[in-house]
Design a protein around this motif. Structure first.
Motif, short mmCIF file in Angstrom:
data_model
loop_
_atom_site.label_atom_id
_atom_site.label_comp_id
_atom_site.label_asym_id
_atom_site.label_seq_id
_atom_site.Cartn_x
_atom_site.Cartn_y
_atom_site.Cartn_z
N ASN A 232 0.84 -1.20 0.00
CA ASN A 232 0.00 0.00 0.00
C ASN A 232 0.88 1.25 0.00
N ASP A 233 0.25 2.39 -0.22
CA ASP A 233 1.00 3.64 -0.37
C ASP A 233 1.76 4.02 0.88
N PHE A 234 1.22 3.67 2.06
CA PHE A 234 1.91 3.99 3.31
C PHE A 234 3.23 3.24 3.41
N VAL A 235 3.22 1.95 3.07
CA VAL A 235 4.46 1.16 3.08
C VAL A 235 5.42 1.71 2.04
N LYS A 236 4.93 2.01 0.85
CA LYS A 236 5.78 2.53 -0.23
C LYS A 236 6.45 3.83 0.18
N SER A 237 5.78 4.63 0.99
CA SER A 237 6.34 5.93 1.39
C SER A 237 7.58 5.79 2.26
N HIS A 238 7.81 4.60 2.83
CA HIS A 238 8.98 4.36 3.68
C HIS A 238 10.13 3.69 2.93
N ALA A 239 9.96 3.47 1.65
CA ALA A 239 10.98 2.81 0.84
C ALA A 239 11.69 3.82 -0.06
N LYS A 240 12.91 3.48 -0.45
CA LYS A 240 13.65 4.34 -1.37
C LYS A 240 13.27 4.05 -2.83
N LYS A 241 12.83 2.80 -3.06
CA LYS A 241 12.44 2.42 -4.41
C LYS A 241 11.16 1.59 -4.35
N VAL A 242 10.43 1.57 -5.44
CA VAL A 242 9.24 0.72 -5.56
C VAL A 242 9.40 -0.10 -6.84
N THR A 243 9.22 -1.41 -6.71
CA THR A 243 9.35 -2.30 -7.86
C THR A 243 7.98 -2.78 -8.31
N ASP A 244 7.93 -3.74 -9.20
CA ASP A 244 6.67 -4.29 -9.68
C ASP A 244 6.09 -5.23 -8.61
N THR A 245 4.94 -5.81 -8.89
CA THR A 245 4.26 -6.67 -7.93
C THR A 245 4.92 -8.03 -7.82
N VAL A 246 4.54 -8.77 -6.79
CA VAL A 246 5.04 -10.14 -6.62
C VAL A 246 4.63 -11.01 -7.80
N GLN A 247 3.43 -10.79 -8.32
CA GLN A 247 2.95 -11.59 -9.45
C GLN A 247 3.73 -11.30 -10.73
N ASN A 248 4.33 -10.11 -10.81
CA ASN A 248 5.08 -9.71 -12.00
C ASN A 248 6.59 -9.74 -11.79
N ASP A 249 7.06 -10.60 -10.87
CA ASP A 249 8.49 -10.78 -10.64
C ASP A 249 9.21 -9.51 -10.21
N GLY A 250 8.55 -8.74 -9.34
CA GLY A 250 9.13 -7.47 -8.90
C GLY A 250 10.50 -7.61 -8.27
N VAL A 251 10.71 -8.68 -7.49
CA VAL A 251 12.02 -8.90 -6.86
C VAL A 251 13.10 -9.08 -7.92
N ALA A 252 12.84 -9.91 -8.91
CA ALA A 252 13.83 -10.17 -9.96
C ALA A 252 14.15 -8.91 -10.74
N LEU A 253 13.13 -8.13 -11.03
CA LEU A 253 13.32 -6.90 -11.81
C LEU A 253 14.32 -5.98 -11.14
N GLU A 254 14.18 -5.78 -9.84
CA GLU A 254 15.06 -4.85 -9.12
C GLU A 254 16.44 -5.43 -8.92
N ILE A 255 16.54 -6.74 -8.71
CA ILE A 255 17.86 -7.36 -8.59
C ILE A 255 18.62 -7.22 -9.90
N GLU A 256 17.95 -7.51 -11.00
CA GLU A 256 18.60 -7.49 -12.32
C GLU A 256 19.03 -6.09 -12.74
N THR A 257 18.17 -5.12 -12.52
CA THR A 257 18.43 -3.78 -13.07
C THR A 257 19.12 -2.84 -12.10
N PHE A 258 19.11 -3.18 -10.81
CA PHE A 258 19.64 -2.24 -9.82
C PHE A 258 20.73 -2.85 -8.95
N ILE A 259 20.44 -3.93 -8.25
CA ILE A 259 21.40 -4.46 -7.27
C ILE A 259 22.60 -5.10 -7.97
N LEU A 260 22.35 -5.93 -8.98
CA LEU A 260 23.46 -6.58 -9.67
C LEU A 260 24.20 -5.60 -10.59
#
Length: 260
Positions: A232-260
């Motif tokens: 939700n927007d309240f949780v997002k407001s405490h993060a530095k970045k927002v990725t896609d949803t769990v159903q759309n592989d949001g974790v992988a997207l951010e690892i591939e394009t940002f962390i790695l």
């Protein structure tokens, strides 16, 4: 310098309520690539050990922050544990019994739930939680509790759970009559900091993925907190970045394009 990446489970790696009970192949591949480059990957969850499915247990994570930081393992080594005071737990359990509040006491390996707590058992069935590490026959005074979850049947129970000492405990109200209770001295963030200290990794080299209210502290504490698109927007407001949803592989997207 090595990095440490922490993952919530529900709504982040899997989404049991919407049929996603396994980590997707793309997310698995991305996490494996992190490890292949010498980085550490951890689970940071409100769940106890008893609530982890085989998918999570057998993946090969480098450690676990369990029960919102009250029990922490790096590899096979426990680096922190802080159980609730038994006298306090007994007082609360007595009140739960009086008010008909169903409860589960979450321990290191096993969690303890009475067989006649049918509604709570059914609640966990929706999350595909195995009964393997759930014990219904136990002596309260012998149980070490790191977290308690409650399910209320009426307003009296809800009022009591809402009133539990705020100076000593964090009590997360899930708004469906269920509550999560844990010591205020522990959180996913405090558990993560203990891991980073143990591994001698600076905070700026740490990352966390999460979507829930109990992820806010860790998203705010690590070097880069990444909220899931389904948060939700309240949780997002405490993060530095927002990725896609769990159903759309949001974790992988951010690892591939940002962390790695």
């Amino acid at each position: 310098m090595k990095k440490a990446v922490f993952f919530d489970i529900d709504g982040t790696l899997i989404d049991c309520l919407n049929g996603l009970t396994d980590i997707t192949p793309r997310v698995k591949k991305a996490i494996r690539e992190l490890q292949a480059k010498g980085n550490y990957v951890f689970i940071a969850t409100g769940r106890p050990y008893a609530f982890l499915n085989e998918v999570i247990l057998n993946f090969g994570f480098d450690g676990f922050v369990f029960t919102n930081g009250s029990y922490v393992k790096v590899g096979d080594k426990c680096i922190h544990k802080e159980a609730m005071e038994k006298e306090v737990v007994k007082e609360m359990v007595d009140k739960f019994e009086e008010l008909g509040v169903e409860y589960i006491l979450q321990g290191e390996e096993y969690s303890y739930i009475k067989d006649d707590h049918k509604a709570l058992h059914s609640y966990y069935d929706t999350y595909s939680i195995s009964k393997k590490y759930l014990l219904g026959d136990f002596e309260l005074e012998e149980v070490e509790s790191y977290k308690i979850e409650m399910l209320c049947k009426d307003q009296k129970g809800i009022d009591y759970c809402t009133s539990i000492e705020k100076d000593r405990f964090s009590c997360l109200n899930n708004s469906d009559g269920s509550f999560e209770l844990y010591s205020k001295t522990n959180s996913k963030a405090s558990g993560i900091l203990k891991v980073l200290e143990f591994l001698d990794i600076p905070v700026e080299n740490s990352y966390a993925f999460g979507d829930g209210l109990n992820d806010i502290e860790m998203l705010s504490t690590v070097g880069c907190g990444i909220a899931m698109g389904n948060a939700n927007d309240f949780v997002k407001s405490h993060a530095k970045k927002v990725t896609d949803t769990v159903q759309n592989d949001g974790v992988a997207l951010e690892i591939e394009t940002f962390i790695l």
